[in-house]
Design an enzyme around this catalytic site. Structure first.
Site, PDB file in Angstrom:
ATOM      1  N   LYS A  85     -76.575   2.744  17.845  1.00  0.00           N
ATOM      2  CA  LYS A  85     -76.428   1.302  18.055  1.00  0.00           C
ATOM      3  C   LYS A  85     -77.747   0.683  18.498  1.00  0.00           C
ATOM      4  O   LYS A  85     -78.099  -0.421  18.100  1.00  0.00           O
ATOM      5  CB  LYS A  85     -75.359   1.017  19.120  1.00  0.00           C
ATOM      6  CG  LYS A  85     -73.943   1.232  18.625  1.00  0.00           C
ATOM      7  CD  LYS A  85     -73.487   0.075  17.747  1.00  0.00           C
ATOM      8  CE  LYS A  85     -72.053   0.277  17.301  1.00  0.00           C
ATOM      9  NZ  LYS A  85     -71.574  -0.780  16.444  1.00  0.00           N
TER      10      LYS A  85
ATOM     11  N   LYS B  26     -69.230   6.611   2.655  1.00  0.00           N
ATOM     12  CA  LYS B  26     -67.890   6.523   3.210  1.00  0.00           C
ATOM     13  C   LYS B  26     -67.436   5.061   3.138  1.00  0.00           C
ATOM     14  O   LYS B  26     -68.241   4.153   3.382  1.00  0.00           O
ATOM     15  CB  LYS B  26     -67.954   7.000   4.678  1.00  0.00           C
ATOM     16  CG  LYS B  26     -66.621   7.078   5.371  1.00  0.00           C
ATOM     17  CD  LYS B  26     -66.774   7.661   6.778  1.00  0.00           C
ATOM     18  CE  LYS B  26     -65.517   7.368   7.570  1.00  0.00           C
ATOM     19  NZ  LYS B  26     -65.586   7.785   8.952  1.00  0.00           N
TER      20      LYS B  26
ATOM     21  N   LYS C 118     -66.230  -1.357   5.983  1.00  0.00           N
ATOM     22  CA  LYS C 118     -66.333  -2.800   5.847  1.00  0.00           C
ATOM     23  C   LYS C 118     -67.791  -3.259   5.831  1.00  0.00           C
ATOM     24  O   LYS C 118     -68.178  -4.096   5.028  1.00  0.00           O
ATOM     25  CB  LYS C 118     -65.585  -3.451   7.018  1.00  0.00           C
ATOM     26  CG  LYS C 118     -65.319  -4.915   6.819  1.00  0.00           C
ATOM     27  CD  LYS C 118     -64.437  -5.464   7.922  1.00  0.00           C
ATOM     28  CE  LYS C 118     -64.314  -6.965   7.764  1.00  0.00           C
ATOM     29  NZ  LYS C 118     -63.452  -7.566   8.776  1.00  0.00           N
TER      30      LYS C 118
END
Ligand code: TRP
Length: 340
Positions: free
Chosen positions: A129, A209, A212
């Protein structure tokens, strides 16, 4: 008296729930896609009868990367409606929204005080992140696993169905619980992961994979035409150039997906291998099967989204149902830590 031949279960201490308690948290990413269903939700549905299951839509966690209140609220409701539409039955399991039981933030703070910062800085997802959103390295990202540990510990869940990608988080949850138990006395079970044999569902690009954020999804609850378009855009066997070339079902994502939508996939594969069928035929068939398979869920989803009062009531009932469990845990924890 029952004449049932099944063996009697062993006697259990009355303080333990009859069925083991499982807990899993789901990010409010909005309407789920095929990868979400095959990879996780189907599994949650299967577990709800075998266990006392608690499923939570983790909107506090989402605040570490979703900053638009309207988006967060909408995506939370969409995920809730979808979970129910896809088979989580609020009569047989608990579905609730994390921020409807704010006690978890208190437990998170208390857990912060037994968690060395080094453990959190070493967490792989935190490092990712930090790289992915360098302009927003908020403290929530660092504390994320502590909140997750608090989620699981608050109802004293002992099993956690998760994907392999969550393994480091669960390991941290176990360590945090262990650290708490070591300092204040055994209070929480060490949660165990239940890794399910969930397939990794590749996206329409056939490479990554399904996700969204990648934009390669098949939105199973969307209108049929959306699904048709998404399935028709799928990348198949890239070495099959001419219609007459034999296909290779083992590397074709469309062929692989057929496994989940009918017992006759071997036959479909044979058609590809022998070039009796073309990629377009195989895609069209897949699209229609996905549309048909999800038709009842699509209808329930539509009804729930059209009736936010009813949806809200189901979620309120979920949060209410676990209130006594949560309050008992918090009373015990405050007592053990010297707060009362
Ligand atoms: N971190 C999980 C994810 O991104 C979501 C989550 C939050 C969770 N709290 C949890 C999962 C507790 C299992 C148990 O998917």
């Amino acid at each position: 008296m029952t004449t049932d031949a099944a063996p009697k279960p062993a006697a259990r201490p009355s303080s333990l729930p009859v069925k083991p308690r499982i807990y899993s948290g789901i990010q409010p990413t909005g309407r789920p896609h095929l990868g979400n269903d095959l990879g996780a939700i189907r599994n949650y549905v299967a577990l709800q009868d075998r266990y006392e299951a608690i499923y939570c839509i983790v909107d506090y966690h989402a605040l570490t990367h979703v900053h638009d209140p309207e988006v967060l609220r909408r995506q939370t409701l969409e995920m809730a409606a979808a979970l129910i539409a896809l088979g989580l039955d609020p009569e047989r399991c608990t579905v609730f929204v994390q921020s409807d039981r704010p006690e978890v933030t208190e437990l998170c703070w208390l857990f912060n005080t037994v968690t060395p910062v080094g453990w959190l800085q070493r967490t792989p997802t935190y490092k990712e992140k930090r790289a992915n959103q360098p302009d927003d390295v908020n403290h929530g990202l660092l504390t994320y696993p502590v909140l997750q540990a608090a989620d699981i510990a608050l109802p004293k869940a002992s099993l956690v169905p998760i994907g392999k990608d969550q393994a480091p988080h669960l390991e941290l949850s176990r360590e945090i619980v262990r650290a708490f138990n070591a300092r204040y006395g055994v209070t929480f079970p060490e949660p165990q992961a239940v890794y399910t044999e969930a397939p990794t569902v590749l996206g329409t690009d056939g490479v990554k994979k399904m996700g969204k954020s990648v934009g390669n999804t098949i939105e199973v609850l969307a209108e049929p035409d959306v699904i048709r378009k998404q399935v028709m855009s799928m990348v198949t066997d890239t070495q099959r150039i001419m219609r007459s070339d034999p296909g290779r079902p083992q590397v074709c994502n469309v062929c692989q997906m057929h496994r989940f939508f009918g017992d006759d996939y071997e036959e479909i594969w044979e058609g590809e291998r022998t070039a009796r069928t073309g990629c377009v035929d195989t895609k069209k068939l897949l699209a229609e099967r996905i549309i048909a398979h999800y038709a009842p869920a699509r209808e329930t989803y539509r009804e729930l989204m059209a009736d936010p009062v009813r949806l809200r009531r189901i979620l309120d009932e979920g949060a209410e149902r676990i209130r006594p469990i949560v309050e008992a845990t918090m009373t015990e924890v405050r007592e053990r830590m010297g707060l009362r």
